[in-house]
Write a protein that holds these residues in place. Structure first.
Motif, PDB file in Angstrom:
ATOM      1  N   ASN A 242      13.170 -42.575 118.496  1.00  0.00           N
ATOM      2  CA  ASN A 242      13.788 -43.739 117.859  1.00  0.00           C
ATOM      3  C   ASN A 242      13.675 -43.663 116.333  1.00  0.00           C
ATOM      4  OD1 ASN A 242      14.438 -44.828 120.347  1.00  0.00           O
ATOM      5  ND2 ASN A 242      12.644 -46.169 120.429  1.00  0.00           N
ATOM      6  N   ASP A 243      12.495 -43.302 115.850  1.00  0.00           N
ATOM      7  CA  ASP A 243      12.307 -43.183 114.399  1.00  0.00           C
ATOM      8  C   ASP A 243      13.213 -42.085 113.838  1.00  0.00           C
ATOM      9  OD1 ASP A 243      10.425 -45.172 114.541  1.00  0.00           O
ATOM     10  OD2 ASP A 243       8.691 -43.830 114.358  1.00  0.00           O
ATOM     11  N   TYR A 244      13.342 -40.995 114.581  1.00  0.00           N
ATOM     12  CA  TYR A 244      14.198 -39.895 114.139  1.00  0.00           C
ATOM     13  C   TYR A 244      15.658 -40.335 114.084  1.00  0.00           C
ATOM     14  CZ  TYR A 244      15.662 -34.988 113.713  1.00  0.00           C
ATOM     15  OH  TYR A 244      16.191 -33.797 113.276  1.00  0.00           O
ATOM     16  N   LEU A 245      16.100 -41.061 115.099  1.00  0.00           N
ATOM     17  CA  LEU A 245      17.476 -41.553 115.108  1.00  0.00           C
ATOM     18  C   LEU A 245      17.731 -42.502 113.942  1.00  0.00           C
ATOM     19  CD1 LEU A 245      18.066 -42.171 118.927  1.00  0.00           C
ATOM     20  CD2 LEU A 245      19.002 -40.319 117.518  1.00  0.00           C
ATOM     21  N   GLU A 246      16.748 -43.337 113.623  1.00  0.00           N
ATOM     22  CA  GLU A 246      16.909 -44.240 112.478  1.00  0.00           C
ATOM     23  C   GLU A 246      17.056 -43.451 111.185  1.00  0.00           C
ATOM     24  OE1 GLU A 246      13.704 -47.011 112.453  1.00  0.00           O
ATOM     25  OE2 GLU A 246      14.431 -48.123 114.217  1.00  0.00           O
ATOM     26  N   ALA A 247      16.268 -42.384 111.037  1.00  0.00           N
ATOM     27  CA  ALA A 247      16.367 -41.552 109.836  1.00  0.00           C
ATOM     28  C   ALA A 247      17.719 -40.844 109.782  1.00  0.00           C
ATOM     29  CB  ALA A 247      15.230 -40.530 109.818  1.00  0.00           C
ATOM     30  N   ILE A 248      18.215 -40.410 110.928  1.00  0.00           N
ATOM     31  CA  ILE A 248      19.528 -39.767 111.011  1.00  0.00           C
ATOM     32  C   ILE A 248      20.625 -40.749 110.617  1.00  0.00           C
ATOM     33  CG2 ILE A 248      21.228 -38.885 112.668  1.00  0.00           C
ATOM     34  CD1 ILE A 248      18.783 -37.575 114.124  1.00  0.00           C
ATOM     35  N   ALA A 249      20.558 -41.951 111.188  1.00  0.00           N
ATOM     36  CA  ALA A 249      21.574 -42.965 110.907  1.00  0.00           C
ATOM     37  C   ALA A 249      21.591 -43.331 109.427  1.00  0.00           C
ATOM     38  CB  ALA A 249      21.334 -44.198 111.764  1.00  0.00           C
ATOM     39  N   SER A 250      20.415 -43.425 108.815  1.00  0.00           N
ATOM     40  CA  SER A 250      20.348 -43.815 107.410  1.00  0.00           C
ATOM     41  C   SER A 250      20.964 -42.758 106.502  1.00  0.00           C
ATOM     42  CB  SER A 250      18.893 -44.068 106.999  1.00  0.00           C
ATOM     43  OG  SER A 250      18.151 -42.865 106.935  1.00  0.00           O
ATOM     44  N   ARG A 251      21.036 -41.525 106.985  1.00  0.00           N
ATOM     45  CA  ARG A 251      21.620 -40.427 106.200  1.00  0.00           C
ATOM     46  C   ARG A 251      23.062 -40.134 106.606  1.00  0.00           C
ATOM     47  NH1 ARG A 251      16.210 -39.698 106.541  1.00  0.00           N
ATOM     48  NH2 ARG A 251      15.121 -38.742 104.755  1.00  0.00           N
ATOM     49  N   HIS A 252      23.568 -40.875 107.591  1.00  0.00           N
ATOM     50  CA  HIS A 252      24.955 -40.722 108.050  1.00  0.00           C
ATOM     51  C   HIS A 252      25.242 -39.297 108.531  1.00  0.00           C
ATOM     52  CE1 HIS A 252      25.534 -44.662 106.280  1.00  0.00           C
ATOM     53  NE2 HIS A 252      25.102 -44.193 105.135  1.00  0.00           N
ATOM     54  N   LEU A 253      24.291 -38.731 109.280  1.00  0.00           N
ATOM     55  CA  LEU A 253      24.418 -37.356 109.741  1.00  0.00           C
ATOM     56  C   LEU A 253      25.215 -37.264 111.037  1.00  0.00           C
ATOM     57  CD1 LEU A 253      20.748 -36.151 109.078  1.00  0.00           C
ATOM     58  CD2 LEU A 253      22.767 -35.821 107.633  1.00  0.00           C
ATOM     59  N   LEU A 254      25.863 -36.127 111.209  1.00  0.00           N
ATOM     60  CA  LEU A 254      26.600 -35.830 112.438  1.00  0.00           C
ATOM     61  C   LEU A 254      25.641 -35.151 113.411  1.00  0.00           C
ATOM     62  CD1 LEU A 254      29.407 -35.721 113.875  1.00  0.00           C
ATOM     63  CD2 LEU A 254      29.764 -33.508 112.728  1.00  0.00           C
ATOM     64  N   VAL A 255      25.646 -35.611 114.666  1.00  0.00           N
ATOM     65  CA  VAL A 255      24.705 -35.137 115.679  1.00  0.00           C
ATOM     66  C   VAL A 255      25.458 -34.476 116.831  1.00  0.00           C
ATOM     67  CG1 VAL A 255      23.096 -35.928 117.477  1.00  0.00           C
ATOM     68  CG2 VAL A 255      22.884 -36.792 115.145  1.00  0.00           C
ATOM     69  N   GLU A 256      24.956 -33.339 117.245  1.00  0.00           N
ATOM     70  CA  GLU A 256      25.519 -32.669 118.409  1.00  0.00           C
ATOM     71  C   GLU A 256      25.004 -33.295 119.696  1.00  0.00           C
ATOM     72  OE1 GLU A 256      25.554 -28.099 119.240  1.00  0.00           O
ATOM     73  OE2 GLU A 256      23.599 -28.853 119.935  1.00  0.00           O
ATOM     74  N   VAL A 257      25.915 -33.518 120.649  1.00  0.00           N
ATOM     75  CA  VAL A 257      25.537 -33.743 122.040  1.00  0.00           C
ATOM     76  C   VAL A 257      25.688 -32.388 122.723  1.00  0.00           C
ATOM     77  CG1 VAL A 257      26.119 -34.879 124.212  1.00  0.00           C
ATOM     78  CG2 VAL A 257      26.169 -36.169 122.067  1.00  0.00           C
ATOM     79  N   ASN A 258      24.564 -31.810 123.067  1.00  0.00           N
ATOM     80  CA  ASN A 258      24.514 -30.443 123.592  1.00  0.00           C
ATOM     81  C   ASN A 258      24.497 -30.500 125.117  1.00  0.00           C
ATOM     82  OD1 ASN A 258      23.146 -27.942 124.580  1.00  0.00           O
ATOM     83  ND2 ASN A 258      23.018 -27.455 122.397  1.00  0.00           N
ATOM     84  N   THR A 259      25.443 -29.800 125.736  1.00  0.00           N
ATOM     85  CA  THR A 259      25.625 -29.891 127.185  1.00  0.00           C
ATOM     86  C   THR A 259      25.069 -28.693 127.948  1.00  0.00           C
ATOM     87  OG1 THR A 259      27.807 -28.820 127.176  1.00  0.00           O
ATOM     88  CG2 THR A 259      27.741 -31.203 126.780  1.00  0.00           C
ATOM     89  N   LYS A 260      24.353 -27.810 127.274  1.00  0.00           N
ATOM     90  CA  LYS A 260      23.932 -26.549 127.884  1.00  0.00           C
ATOM     91  C   LYS A 260      23.151 -26.736 129.183  1.00  0.00           C
ATOM     92  CE  LYS A 260      21.201 -22.388 126.951  1.00  0.00           C
ATOM     93  NZ  LYS A 260      20.346 -21.689 125.953  1.00  0.00           N
TER      94      LYS A 260
ATOM     95  N   PHE B 106      12.042 -33.986 111.131  1.00  0.00           N
ATOM     96  CA  PHE B 106      12.186 -34.922 110.013  1.00  0.00           C
ATOM     97  C   PHE B 106      12.366 -34.170 108.694  1.00  0.00           C
ATOM     98  CE2 PHE B 106      10.418 -38.199 112.848  1.00  0.00           C
ATOM     99  CZ  PHE B 106      11.167 -39.304 112.455  1.00  0.00           C
ATOM    100  N   ARG B 107      11.605 -33.101 108.518  1.00  0.00           N
ATOM    101  CA  ARG B 107      11.723 -32.350 107.265  1.00  0.00           C
ATOM    102  C   ARG B 107      13.081 -31.657 107.172  1.00  0.00           C
ATOM    103  NH1 ARG B 107      10.948 -32.758 102.180  1.00  0.00           N
ATOM    104  NH2 ARG B 107      10.377 -30.815 101.100  1.00  0.00           N
TER     105      ARG B 107
END
Length: 280
Positions: free
Chosen positions: A191-209, A152-153
C-alpha cells in the motif's frame, strides 16, 4: 483501438527461448497492433539471464532489421528490462539513459544480503528458499523488506517508462510461508509503495506471466481496485520468454482490470504512450 500489445518479452539475447524474429513473426500472425522487445539489460552480477554488454549492438541491429522488414504490418519498439541493484546501477545511470531505446522497464530482481551478496529473488521457489535460509537465517520477512526498500529507491531515482512486475516477491515469499502476502505488514508495504507510485504519476505494468501456472498477476489482482482509485495508469504485458506466450493471460488481465473499474489501459502508438479504451 487494437488492444493486442505487449512490451515485455525476452528473446535469445538474454534468457528467452527463441530468436527475436520468432517473437515478431508471432505478433504479426496474431494481429498485434504493436510489440516491444525488452531483453534483460547487462548486469554487473554474473548470471544466466541478463544480456552480455558486448551483445547490445547486435541486439539493436537485429531489432532495426526486423522493424524495417515488418514496417507495413506492425509497430515495433525496442527496450530493456533494467534491474535496480543500488544507487550506482539502476535505470537512471547515464549508460542506460544514453542508449537509443524506445522505452525502459524498471524492475527489482536482486536484493543485497546482510553480508553484501546480491541474490536473485525471482526464479524457482526452491532456490529462493535456499537463499533465505542461507543468507537470512530463515528470516523471509527481512528479505521481503529489502526487496521493497530497493523498490522504493528505484522509483525515487527514476529513469524508466514503467515499473515491471511490482509485488513479484509476494509469490516466492508466500510459497516460503503460506499466506505471507496477505499478512497485514506485507499489505502495508505494498500500500505504501502504491501511494508513492501514485504520487509520482508512474505507469505500472500488470504482468501476466504467472497467471496460467499460479492464477496470479503482478501486482496481485487484490490491489487493482485500490490502484484504480489512486489513478495509477497500467500497461498489460505477458513477460513472454516463448513466442507462443506473447498474449498469455492478457484477456484475463483486461477483464480483471475492468471489474476493478478501469476503463482504459496504456499502449504505444506512433511512438507515444496513449490510452486504449477497454471495449470488452
Amino acid at each position: 483501438m487494437n488492444l493486442l500489445t505487449n512490451y515485455h518479452s525476452h528473446c535469445e539475447f538474454c534468457d528467452g527461448h527463441a530468436p527475436m524474429a520468432d517473437f515478431v513473426e508471432e505478433a504479426v500472425a496474431e494481429g498485434f497492433a504493436s510489440y516491444g522487445i525488452s531483453s534483460h539489460a547487462p548486469f554487473p552480477v554474473a548470471n544466466n539471464c541478463n544480456m552480455h554488454r558486448e551483445r547490445l549492438v547486435d541486439y539493436l541491429d537485429e531489432f532495426h532489421r526486423l522493424k524495417s522488414l515488418y514496417a507495413s504490418k506492425i509497430e515495433l519498439y525496442v527496450g530493456l528490462e533494467i534491474d535496480f541493484l543500488d544507487d550506482t546501477f539502476n535505470p537512471s545511470i547515464p549508460y542506460f539513459q544514453e542508449l537509443p531505446l524506445d522505452y525502459r522497464i524498471g524492475s527489482v530482481h536482486y536484493i543485497v544480503t546482510p553480508d553484501g551478496t546480491p541474490i536473485d529473488t525471482d526464479g524457482s521457489s526452491d532456490r529462493f528458499r535456499g537463499y533465505v535460509d542461507t543468507y537470512f537465517g530463515g528470516d523471509v520477512d527481512e528479505a521481503v523488506r529489502r526487496f521493497y526498500r530497493s523498490s522504493f529507491r528505484l522509483i525515487e531515482l527514476g529513469g524508466f517508462d514503467f515499473l515491471g512486475h511490482l509485488d513479484k516477491i509476494g509469490l516466492n515469499a508466500s510459497l516460503y510461508r503460506p499466506g505471507l502476502d496477505r499478512e497485514a505488514w506485507y499489505r502495508r508495504l505494498v500500500n505504501d509503495y502504491l501511494e508513492a507510485i501514485a504520487s509520482r504519476h508512474l505507469l505500472v505494468e500488470v504482468n501476466t506471466k504467472a497467471f496460467a501456472t499460479r492464477g496470479r498477476f503482478f501486482p496481485n489482482e487484490d490491489y487493482f481496485e485500490q490502484m484504480h482509485r489512486m489513478g495509477i495508469r497500467v500497461v498489460v504485458n505477458s513477460d513472454a520468454h516463448y513466442p507462443a506466450k506473447i498474449n498469455a493471460g492478457r484477456p484475463e488481465a483486461l477483464h480483471a482490470l475492468a471489474r476493478a473499474g478501469y476503463t482504459a489501459v496504456w499502449q504505444l502508438s506512433r511512438g507515444e504512450w496513449v490510452e486504449a479504451p477497454l471495449d470488452l
